[in-house]
Design a protein around this motif. Structure first.
Motif, PDB file in Angstrom:
ATOM      1  N   ASN A  82       0.876  -1.138  -0.251  1.00  0.00           N
ATOM      2  CA  ASN A  82       0.139   0.039  -0.024  1.00  0.00           C
ATOM      3  C   ASN A  82       0.969   1.104   0.110  1.00  0.00           C
ATOM      4  O   ASN A  82       0.426   2.167  -0.850  1.00  0.00           O
ATOM      5  N   LEU A  83       1.996   1.152   0.722  1.00  0.00           N
ATOM      6  CA  LEU A  83       2.882   2.387   0.785  1.00  0.00           C
ATOM      7  C   LEU A  83       3.298   2.634  -0.713  1.00  0.00           C
ATOM      8  O   LEU A  83       3.184   3.956  -1.113  1.00  0.00           O
ATOM      9  N   VAL A  84       3.691   1.522  -1.401  1.00  0.00           N
ATOM     10  CA  VAL A  84       4.204   1.943  -2.783  1.00  0.00           C
ATOM     11  C   VAL A  84       2.791   2.616  -3.631  1.00  0.00           C
ATOM     12  O   VAL A  84       3.091   3.620  -4.373  1.00  0.00           O
ATOM     13  N   LYS A  85       1.629   2.135  -3.268  1.00  0.00           N
ATOM     14  CA  LYS A  85       0.479   2.826  -4.236  1.00  0.00           C
ATOM     15  C   LYS A  85       0.380   4.322  -3.684  1.00  0.00           C
ATOM     16  O   LYS A  85       0.222   5.040  -4.583  1.00  0.00           O
ATOM     17  N   TYR A  86       0.362   4.664  -2.501  1.00  0.00           N
ATOM     18  CA  TYR A  86       0.154   5.909  -2.136  1.00  0.00           C
ATOM     19  C   TYR A  86       1.563   6.830  -2.241  1.00  0.00           C
ATOM     20  O   TYR A  86       1.088   8.020  -2.232  1.00  0.00           O
ATOM     21  N   VAL A  87       2.517   6.379  -2.425  1.00  0.00           N
ATOM     22  CA  VAL A  87       3.649   7.178  -2.889  1.00  0.00           C
ATOM     23  C   VAL A  87       3.325   7.987  -3.910  1.00  0.00           C
ATOM     24  O   VAL A  87       3.455   8.960  -4.271  1.00  0.00           O
ATOM     25  N   ILE A  88       2.725   6.923  -4.880  1.00  0.00           N
ATOM     26  CA  ILE A  88       2.591   7.560  -6.417  1.00  0.00           C
ATOM     27  C   ILE A  88       1.483   8.763  -6.267  1.00  0.00           C
ATOM     28  O   ILE A  88       1.367   9.700  -6.733  1.00  0.00           O
ATOM     29  N   GLU A  89       0.374   8.438  -5.495  1.00  0.00           N
ATOM     30  CA  GLU A  89      -0.706   9.430  -5.330  1.00  0.00           C
ATOM     31  C   GLU A  89      -0.117  10.476  -4.584  1.00  0.00           C
ATOM     32  O   GLU A  89      -0.608  11.785  -5.066  1.00  0.00           O
TER      33      GLU A  89
ATOM     34  N   GLY B 215       3.636  15.386  -5.603  1.00  0.00           N
ATOM     35  CA  GLY B 215       3.185  16.297  -6.344  1.00  0.00           C
ATOM     36  C   GLY B 215       2.150  16.907  -5.578  1.00  0.00           C
ATOM     37  O   GLY B 215       1.525  17.928  -5.879  1.00  0.00           O
ATOM     38  N   VAL B 216       1.651  16.093  -4.496  1.00  0.00           N
ATOM     39  CA  VAL B 216       0.279  16.891  -3.723  1.00  0.00           C
ATOM     40  C   VAL B 216       1.020  17.301  -2.370  1.00  0.00           C
ATOM     41  O   VAL B 216       0.706  18.477  -2.063  1.00  0.00           O
ATOM     42  N   ALA B 217       1.562  16.402  -1.613  1.00  0.00           N
ATOM     43  CA  ALA B 217       1.971  16.674  -0.097  1.00  0.00           C
ATOM     44  C   ALA B 217       3.189  17.631  -0.219  1.00  0.00           C
ATOM     45  O   ALA B 217       4.080  17.440  -1.197  1.00  0.00           O
ATOM     46  N   ASP B 218       3.456  18.568   0.648  1.00  0.00           N
ATOM     47  CA  ASP B 218       4.729  19.039   0.726  1.00  0.00           C
ATOM     48  C   ASP B 218       5.638  18.095   1.119  1.00  0.00           C
ATOM     49  O   ASP B 218       6.813  18.205   0.478  1.00  0.00           O
ATOM     50  N   SER B 219       5.551  17.377   2.096  1.00  0.00           N
ATOM     51  CA  SER B 219       6.371  16.319   2.199  1.00  0.00           C
ATOM     52  C   SER B 219       5.918  15.171   3.063  1.00  0.00           C
ATOM     53  O   SER B 219       4.776  15.118   3.611  1.00  0.00           O
ATOM     54  N   VAL B 220       6.555  13.887   2.629  1.00  0.00           N
ATOM     55  CA  VAL B 220       6.022  12.692   3.162  1.00  0.00           C
ATOM     56  C   VAL B 220       7.044  11.827   3.797  1.00  0.00           C
ATOM     57  O   VAL B 220       8.225  11.462   3.437  1.00  0.00           O
ATOM     58  N   LEU B 221       6.906  11.673   5.232  1.00  0.00           N
ATOM     59  CA  LEU B 221       7.834  10.941   5.800  1.00  0.00           C
ATOM     60  C   LEU B 221       7.316   9.430   5.453  1.00  0.00           C
ATOM     61  O   LEU B 221       6.291   9.047   5.849  1.00  0.00           O
ATOM     62  N   LEU B 222       8.218   8.636   5.153  1.00  0.00           N
ATOM     63  CA  LEU B 222       8.103   6.926   5.183  1.00  0.00           C
ATOM     64  C   LEU B 222       8.211   6.252   6.167  1.00  0.00           C
ATOM     65  O   LEU B 222       9.363   6.461   6.851  1.00  0.00           O
TER      66      LEU B 222
ATOM     67  N   HIS C 292     -14.069  14.303 -11.036  1.00  0.00           N
ATOM     68  CA  HIS C 292     -13.658  14.124 -12.464  1.00  0.00           C
ATOM     69  C   HIS C 292     -12.703  15.156 -12.869  1.00  0.00           C
ATOM     70  O   HIS C 292     -12.136  15.016 -13.599  1.00  0.00           O
ATOM     71  N   SER C 293     -12.637  16.338 -11.947  1.00  0.00           N
ATOM     72  CA  SER C 293     -11.769  17.302 -12.573  1.00  0.00           C
ATOM     73  C   SER C 293     -10.298  17.075 -11.999  1.00  0.00           C
ATOM     74  O   SER C 293      -9.943  16.085 -11.239  1.00  0.00           O
ATOM     75  N   GLU C 294      -9.227  17.905 -12.536  1.00  0.00           N
ATOM     76  CA  GLU C 294      -7.895  17.313 -12.170  1.00  0.00           C
ATOM     77  C   GLU C 294      -7.480  18.365 -10.730  1.00  0.00           C
ATOM     78  O   GLU C 294      -7.853  19.661 -10.688  1.00  0.00           O
ATOM     79  N   LEU C 295      -6.352  17.895 -10.221  1.00  0.00           N
ATOM     80  CA  LEU C 295      -6.075  18.595  -9.274  1.00  0.00           C
ATOM     81  C   LEU C 295      -4.746  19.668  -9.878  1.00  0.00           C
ATOM     82  O   LEU C 295      -3.658  18.788 -10.310  1.00  0.00           O
ATOM     83  N   ALA C 296      -4.960  20.492  -9.969  1.00  0.00           N
ATOM     84  CA  ALA C 296      -4.072  21.566 -10.726  1.00  0.00           C
ATOM     85  C   ALA C 296      -2.515  21.861 -10.315  1.00  0.00           C
ATOM     86  O   ALA C 296      -1.542  21.457 -10.979  1.00  0.00           O
ATOM     87  N   ALA C 297      -2.548  22.161  -9.064  1.00  0.00           N
ATOM     88  CA  ALA C 297      -1.278  22.634  -8.472  1.00  0.00           C
ATOM     89  C   ALA C 297      -0.194  21.444  -8.413  1.00  0.00           C
ATOM     90  O   ALA C 297      -0.587  20.163  -8.071  1.00  0.00           O
ATOM     91  N   GLU C 298       0.980  21.391  -8.518  1.00  0.00           N
ATOM     92  CA  GLU C 298       2.147  20.646  -8.542  1.00  0.00           C
ATOM     93  C   GLU C 298       3.175  20.988  -7.668  1.00  0.00           C
ATOM     94  O   GLU C 298       3.662  22.056  -7.969  1.00  0.00           O
ATOM     95  N   TYR C 299       3.650  20.534  -6.484  1.00  0.00           N
ATOM     96  CA  TYR C 299       4.699  20.614  -5.775  1.00  0.00           C
ATOM     97  C   TYR C 299       5.749  19.740  -6.006  1.00  0.00           C
ATOM     98  O   TYR C 299       5.500  18.444  -6.391  1.00  0.00           O
ATOM     99  N   GLU C 300       6.831  20.076  -5.711  1.00  0.00           N
ATOM    100  CA  GLU C 300       7.900  19.295  -5.458  1.00  0.00           C
ATOM    101  C   GLU C 300       7.995  18.609  -4.323  1.00  0.00           C
ATOM    102  O   GLU C 300       8.416  19.153  -3.327  1.00  0.00           O
ATOM    103  N   THR C 301       7.434  17.583  -3.951  1.00  0.00           N
ATOM    104  CA  THR C 301       7.237  17.033  -2.536  1.00  0.00           C
ATOM    105  C   THR C 301       8.810  16.324  -2.321  1.00  0.00           C
ATOM    106  O   THR C 301       9.520  15.881  -2.988  1.00  0.00           O
ATOM    107  N   GLN C 302       8.965  16.589  -0.953  1.00  0.00           N
ATOM    108  CA  GLN C 302       9.977  16.043  -0.256  1.00  0.00           C
ATOM    109  C   GLN C 302       9.732  14.790   0.232  1.00  0.00           C
ATOM    110  O   GLN C 302       8.704  14.507   1.067  1.00  0.00           O
ATOM    111  N   TRP C 303      10.577  13.834   0.217  1.00  0.00           N
ATOM    112  CA  TRP C 303      10.418  12.538   0.529  1.00  0.00           C
ATOM    113  C   TRP C 303      11.350  12.411   1.595  1.00  0.00           C
ATOM    114  O   TRP C 303      12.749  12.590   1.486  1.00  0.00           O
TER     115      TRP C 303
END
Lengths: 88, 445
Positions: free
Chosen positions: B49-56, B59-66, B117-128
Motif C-alpha cells: 500500500n505504501l508503494v501505491k500511495y507514494v505515487i498518489e 506532487g500533492v503533499a509538501d513532504s512525506v515521511l515514509l 472528475h476534475s484535475e488537481l491543478a497544483a503540483e509541488y516538488e514533494t520532499q521525501w
C-alpha cells in the motif's frame, strides 16, 4: 574424515545452546542448514567457530565460491579442504 | 510527478492482492487529495500500500515521511518531536497505537464522491523524508526529492520486462530505490509479505517470476545458500548497502550467468552516488578524474571517499545540520584504497562497523554490556565473516570479584538480545584477561 563431521556437529550443538536456538531433532546429511535451527547468523558464527577449532575457513579459501544447502554438502566442503590443509 | 511517468499500468503483486495503478484509477479521491495538499504527512502502511500511495502523494503533499513497517514507539516519538507533521496516513493494516498526532485512515479518503472528475491543478516538488538506519536508535531524517533519488535509474525500454522483487522495506532508502526503479521503468513490482521469513520471501518471488532483485551482499550470500535460489531466473542483480567484494560478485556470476550485475554506491545521506556494472569490485580509478554521470569523486586527506553531486539538495531535518560542506562535497566516511586500476572500499573511518548493511557504533554496544553485573571491561569490534560480511564481537574482561565465569558469555548475549536490535547483539562474546591497548592507552578495536 569422520572427525571433521564430529567437530562440526558438536559445534552446531554448542552454538545452538549458547544462542538459545532450538535444533531439529535429527541432524543428518539431508538436513537443510538454514532449516535445522541455525539461522543465517548462527551459520556465520558456526563458520567462524570452526575456523577456531579446525584452523581454516573453506569459504575464504575456495576460488570458486560454493554455498552449501545441506549439512552433507557442508561437511563435504570441510572434508575436501581439510585434505588440502593436511597436504600443505 | 511520479504518476505522470507511468505510461502503462504499473502492477504491484503482493499478499494483499495484486493491484494495478493506472491513470484515471486513483485510490485517493480528488477530495481526499485536496485535504492532503501541501501537508506534511507520515505514511505508515503495509509495504504494498505504501508503494501505491507514494505515487498518489507525489506532487500533492509538501513532504512525506515514509514510516518503516515495523516502526516502534521510539520512532514515532522521535519524528513527532523533530518534524512538524500534520497527520499520519494509514491503511489500517499496521499498528498505529503509538502515534500521538492525528491518524487518518486512507479508506476514508478513497470513498468516491460526485466531483471526482476534475484535475488537481497544483503540483509541488514533494520532499521525501527517509530515516537513516540509525546508529543510536535515534534515526536521522533525510529529505530527498524524486530527482535526487532517481538520477542513476535507467528509464530505457530495456528494463520494461523486468519484475522487481522487493526484499527491503520500501520505507527505507534501499527499498524506496527499488520501488522508484520499478515505477520509472514500467516494470512490475513483487512485494512479499513483510511477515514471511526470508526463505519464504525468496520462494514467493520465484513463484511470481521475479527476474530482478536488489539486496546487500550479506543477503545475497543468504539467497545463494537457500534452496529457492535455484528457482530464481534473474536478469538483473543489484548489490548495495555494504562493500561488494569480488568473491560475492563471482558467486553471483556463477549462479546467474545471464544476469547483469550492478553494485550501487549510495547512502541515505548522499542519495544515489553511482553504480558499477563491469562485474568487478570497487570502481575504475579513472572516475576520480572524469566523474561519473554528474557525480564528482575525490579521495580526502583521511582517505575517505567524497562525492560532489551536481543535484545536491539533501539536508538533515530537525536541526541535525547540513550534510555537504560549502563546496558541495559530501564526505561518505567510507575508507578507500587504490589497487591497480580500481578504487576499493575498505570500511568506515569513524570506527562504525557495518553489520548486514546496518551501521553500528561499537561504543553503543559497549555501554550496554558494561551495565551487566560481572563485566569489568569490554571492547566491541567487527569480526570479519566469510558468510555475513562482518559480525559483532565483544571482548569482555570479567569482574575479578566474579568467581564463576561459566555463564557470563551467555548472560551477556541474552541481555543484549533483550536490550538491542538483533544486528547489534554480539555474535561472539570472548572472555579475556585484558583488552588490547594501543600506544596512547586507548582500547584497540
Amino acid at each position: 574424515m569422520s572427525d571433521v563431521r564430529e567437530v562440526i556437529v558438536e559445534s552446531i550443538h554448542r552454538i545452538a545452546e549458547e544462542n538459545d536456538l532450538e535444533l531439529s531433532d535429527t541432524l543428518n546429511d539431508e538436513s537443510v542448514l538454514l532449516d535445522c535451527g541455525l539461522d543465517s547468523l548462527g551459520f556465520a558464527i558456526l563458520v567462524a567457530d570452526l575456523e577456531g577449532s579446525l584452523g581454516f575457513d573453506p569459504f575464504v579459501m575456495m576460488e570458486e565460491p560454493v554455498y552449501p544447502n545441506t549439512l552433507g554438502e557442508f561437511v563435504a566442503i570441510y572434508e575436501k579442504f581439510s585434505k588440502k590443509e593436511a597436504k600443505a | 510527478m511520479l504518476k505522470a511517468q507511468i505510461s502503462e499500468p504499473f502492477s504491484v503483486i503482493s499478499d494483499i492482492g495484486p493491484h494495478t495503478i493506472a491513470d484515471g484509477c486513483e485510490p485517493i479521491t480528488l477530495q481526499g487529495l485536496q485535504q492532503l495538499k501541501e501537508k506534511c504527512i507520515a505514511l505508515h502502511c503495509h509495504p504494498a500500500n505504501l508503494v501505491k500511495y507514494v505515487i498518489e502523494l507525489d506532487g500533492v503533499a509538501d513532504s512525506v515521511l515514509l514510516v518503516p513497517y515495523d516502526a516502534c514507539e521510539a520512532f514515532s516519538r522521535r519524528v513527532e518531536e523533530k518534524l512538524n507533521l500534520d497527520l499520519v496516513l494509514t491503511d489500517g493494516i499496521v499498528n498505529i497505537e503509538h502515534w500521538k498526532i492525528d491518524v487518518t485512515d486512507l479508506g476514508e479518503l478513497s470513498k468516491s464522491s460526485a466531483d471526482d472528475h476534475s484535475e488537481l491543478a497544483a503540483e509541488y516538488e514533494t520532499q521525501w523524508l527517509l530515516a537513516t538506519s540509525g546508529t543510536t536508535g535515534t534515526p536521522k531524517i533525510v529529505a530527498h526529492t524524486i530527482e535526487s533519488l532517481t538520477r542513476t535509474t535507467s528509464k530505457g525500454t530495456k528494463s520494461e520486462h523486468l519484475s522487481w522483487g522487493l526484499l527491503y522495506d520500501p520505507a527505507r532508502f534501499a527499498g524506496f530505490q527499488v520501488v522508484l526503479q520499478a515505477i520509472l521503468a514500467n516494470a512490475k513490482l513483487i512485494v512479499p509479505s513483510p511477515d514471511l521469513d526470508f526463505e519464504s520471501k525468496i520462494e514467493y518471488l520465484a513463484a511470481n517470476a521475479c527476474n530482478a532483485l536488489s539486496a546487500t551482499p550479506s543477503l545475497w550470500r543468504k539467497i545463494l545458500m537457500g534452496k529457492a535460489a535455484g528457482q530464481l531466473n534473474l536478469k538483473q542483480i543489484t548489490l548495495g548497502g555494504e562493500i561488494a567484494d569480488q568473491r560475492i560478485i563471482n558467486s553471483l556470476v556463477k549462479q546467474f550467468p545471464d544476469a547483469e550485475i550492478t553494485h550501487i554506491f549510495a547512502s541515505t545521506e548522499a542519495g544515489v552516488g553511482f553504480s558499477v556494472k563491469d562485474k568487478k569490485a570497487g570502481f575504475p580509478v579513472s572516475w576520480l578524474e572524469s566523474g561519473i554521470r554528474g557525480v564528482k569523486l575525490k579521495i580526502s586527506s583521511q582517505e575517505t571517499l567524497c562525492l560532489q553531486n551536481t543535484h545536491v539538495n539533501q539536508t538533515y531535518l530537525g536541526g541535525d545540520g547540513s550534510i555537504a560542506d560549502a563546496e558541495g562535497w559530501i564526505d561518505t566516511g567510507d575508507l578507500v584504497e587504490i589497487e591497480n586500476d580500481r578504487v576499493l572500499f575498505k570500511g568506515r573511518l569513524n570506527g562504525a562497523i557495518n553489520i548486514g548493511g546496518n551501521k553500528v557504533i561499537p561504543e553503543d554496544i559497549e555501554s550496554e554490556i558494561l551495565g551487566i553485573p560481572g563485566v569489568f571491561q569490554v571492547a566491541v569490534r567487527a569480526k570479519s565473516s566469510s558468510i555475513a560480511g562482518s559480525l559483532v564481537e565483544a571482548l569482555v574482561v570479567p569482574d575479578p570479584a566474579l568467581g564463576d565465569t561459566s555463564s557470563l558469555a551467555k548472560n551477556i548475549k541474552q541481555h543484549c538480545k533483550k536490550a538491542l536490535p538483533s544486528f547489534k547483539v554480539p555474535a561472539f562474546v570472548r572472555l579475556v584477561d585484558e583488552l588490547p591497548m594501543g600506544m596512547a592507552g586507548k582500547i584497540k578495536r
